[in-house]
Design a protein around this motif. Structure first.
Motif, short mmCIF file in Angstrom:
data_model
loop_
_atom_site.label_atom_id
_atom_site.label_comp_id
_atom_site.label_asym_id
_atom_site.label_seq_id
_atom_site.Cartn_x
_atom_site.Cartn_y
_atom_site.Cartn_z
N THR A 47 0.86 -1.20 0.00
CA THR A 47 0.00 0.00 0.00
C THR A 47 0.89 1.24 0.00
OG1 THR A 47 -1.77 -1.14 1.17
CG2 THR A 47 -1.80 1.26 1.27
N THR A 49 4.35 1.84 -0.04
CA THR A 49 5.50 2.03 -0.93
C THR A 49 5.04 2.29 -2.35
OG1 THR A 49 6.58 0.42 0.52
CG2 THR A 49 7.76 1.06 -1.48
N ARG A 98 9.61 -4.43 -6.37
CA ARG A 98 9.44 -5.21 -5.13
C ARG A 98 9.26 -6.66 -5.54
NH1 ARG A 98 5.54 -4.03 -0.03
NH2 ARG A 98 7.21 -2.53 0.29
N GLN A 129 12.58 2.47 2.64
CA GLN A 129 11.90 2.53 3.93
C GLN A 129 12.88 3.00 5.01
OE1 GLN A 129 8.54 1.69 4.86
NE2 GLN A 129 9.16 2.59 6.82
N PRO A 248 7.02 0.42 10.40
CA PRO A 248 6.97 0.66 8.96
C PRO A 248 5.59 0.38 8.35
CG PRO A 248 8.06 -1.43 9.43
CD PRO A 248 7.81 -0.76 10.75
N PRO A 250 2.60 -2.63 7.23
CA PRO A 250 1.29 -2.57 7.86
C PRO A 250 1.33 -3.10 9.30
CG PRO A 250 1.40 -4.40 6.31
CD PRO A 250 2.67 -3.66 6.16
N1 CP Z 1 6.32 -0.36 4.86
C1 CP Z 1 5.91 -0.95 3.72
O1 CP Z 1 6.72 -1.40 2.91
O2 CP Z 1 4.56 -0.97 3.56
P1 CP Z 1 3.79 -1.54 2.26
O3 CP Z 1 4.03 -3.04 2.25
O4 CP Z 1 2.35 -1.16 2.45
O5 CP Z 1 4.42 -0.90 1.06
#
Ligand code: CP
Length: 299
Positions: A47, A49, A98, A129, A248, A250
């Motif tokens: 969400t 990133t 990712r 992050q 960080p 979720p």
């Molecule tokens: N912190 C983080 O990487 O959150 P997301 O998985 O929502 O990107």
């Protein structure tokens, strides 16, 4: 183009430069129009990133390509390298990736004339992050030198812990880990492993991590986790008044962290999300500044 694939490639002066550029985007509401096209390739869910990279690119005036992995030709067996070469041929300048594997390692030795940004690689790295986390701490403390940062939770499976360790240590902070012994990483024996109850009163930053169930081979029982290892209301009361609570995301409320801690004035959790936009603006801008033939690994 420059690439940012590992926190280990970033020396202090580059980190400071990126943090300052992010701060300038924030303080001066700096508008910078860059030219270029960015594509986000997310083989794992996201969400924060994904959306913050999209917002960052839009605020820089960059073109963004929507790449939905589930509807792409990767489902027909196309490899990551072939997908990237296809994006290169289409004229994409920066790709944000990712993946569940250590993709920078898998691509080692291949030459691509695009900037590559690591938005998460398995349990290995999440450098953007860690940079936004450092930005959040820097806004509060100024210098991070000699600050004590306790990262607590599922360290063994955490890319956030690994990237933060390198970035924060480079900035002079002292990082220590806490959590159940089963989450102690075997690859980082040099990092102090502490009891959260003993460390909590002297920590400047307490960063709680989610249990990464998706990376566990066997299912993990969480029924007693909160009381034993989480940031409970009782532990929250023992945390210093000037300490920071970070996560960080979720978040799994009631497991690694209680709702009261998330709503506490010391919580930086939503500020971390907000800082992610300007931090990623600085990263994309830096990638685009690197000239046509940058390096796979950053300077
Ligand atoms: N912190 C983080 O990487 O959150 P997301 O998985 O929502 O990107």
């Amino acid at each position: 183009m420059n690439s940012l694939v590992s926190s280990k490639d970033l020396r202090r002066h580059t980190i400071e430069m990126l943090l300052q550029n992010a701060q300038d985007f924030m303080d001066k509401d700096q508008v910078r129009t860059s030219t270029g096209t960015v594509a986000n390739l997310f083989f794992e869910n996201s969400t924060r990133t994904d959306l913050s990279f999209q917002m960052a690119a839009q605020r820089l005036g960059l073109r963004t390509l929507h790449f939905d992995v589930s509807h792409s030709s990767t489902s027909k067996g196309e490899s990551l390298l072939d997908t990237l070469e296809t994006l290169e041929a289409l004229g994409v300048d920066v790709v944000v990736i990712r993946h569940s594997i250590d993709w920078p390692k898998a691509l080692e030795g291949y030459k691509l004339n695009m900037g590559l940004v690591n938005a998460g690689s398995g349990a290995f790295e999440h450098p953007t992050q860690a940079l936004l986390d450092a930005l959040t701490m820097r806004q509060h403390f100024g210098s991070l030198r000699n600050r004590k940062v306790t990262i607590a939770g599922d360290i063994r499976h955490s890319r956030v812990a690994r990237s933060n360790l390198h970035i924060l240590t480079e900035l002079g902070a002292h990082v220590q880990f806490a959590g159940p012994d089963s989450f102690r990483p075997s690859d980082l024996p040099e990092v102090p492993w502490v009891d959260l109850d003993e460390a909590i009163e002297e920590t400047d930053v307490l960063m709680m991590l989610r249990i990464q169930h998706e990376r566990h081979v066997e299912s993990t029982d969480v029924s007693t986790y909160h009381e034993q290892y989480g940031l409970t209301e009782q532990r929250l009361r023992r945390l210093r008044s000037d300490a920071l609570i970070m996560h960080p995301g979720p978040v799994n409320r009631g497991v690694e962290i209680c709702t009261a801690a998330m709503e506490d004035p010391r919580s930086q959790i939503l500020k971390q999300v907000k800082n992610g936009v300007e931090m990623r603006m600085a990263i994309l801008d830096w990638c685009l500044q690197g000239g046509k033939y940058g390096k796979l690994v950053s300077a």
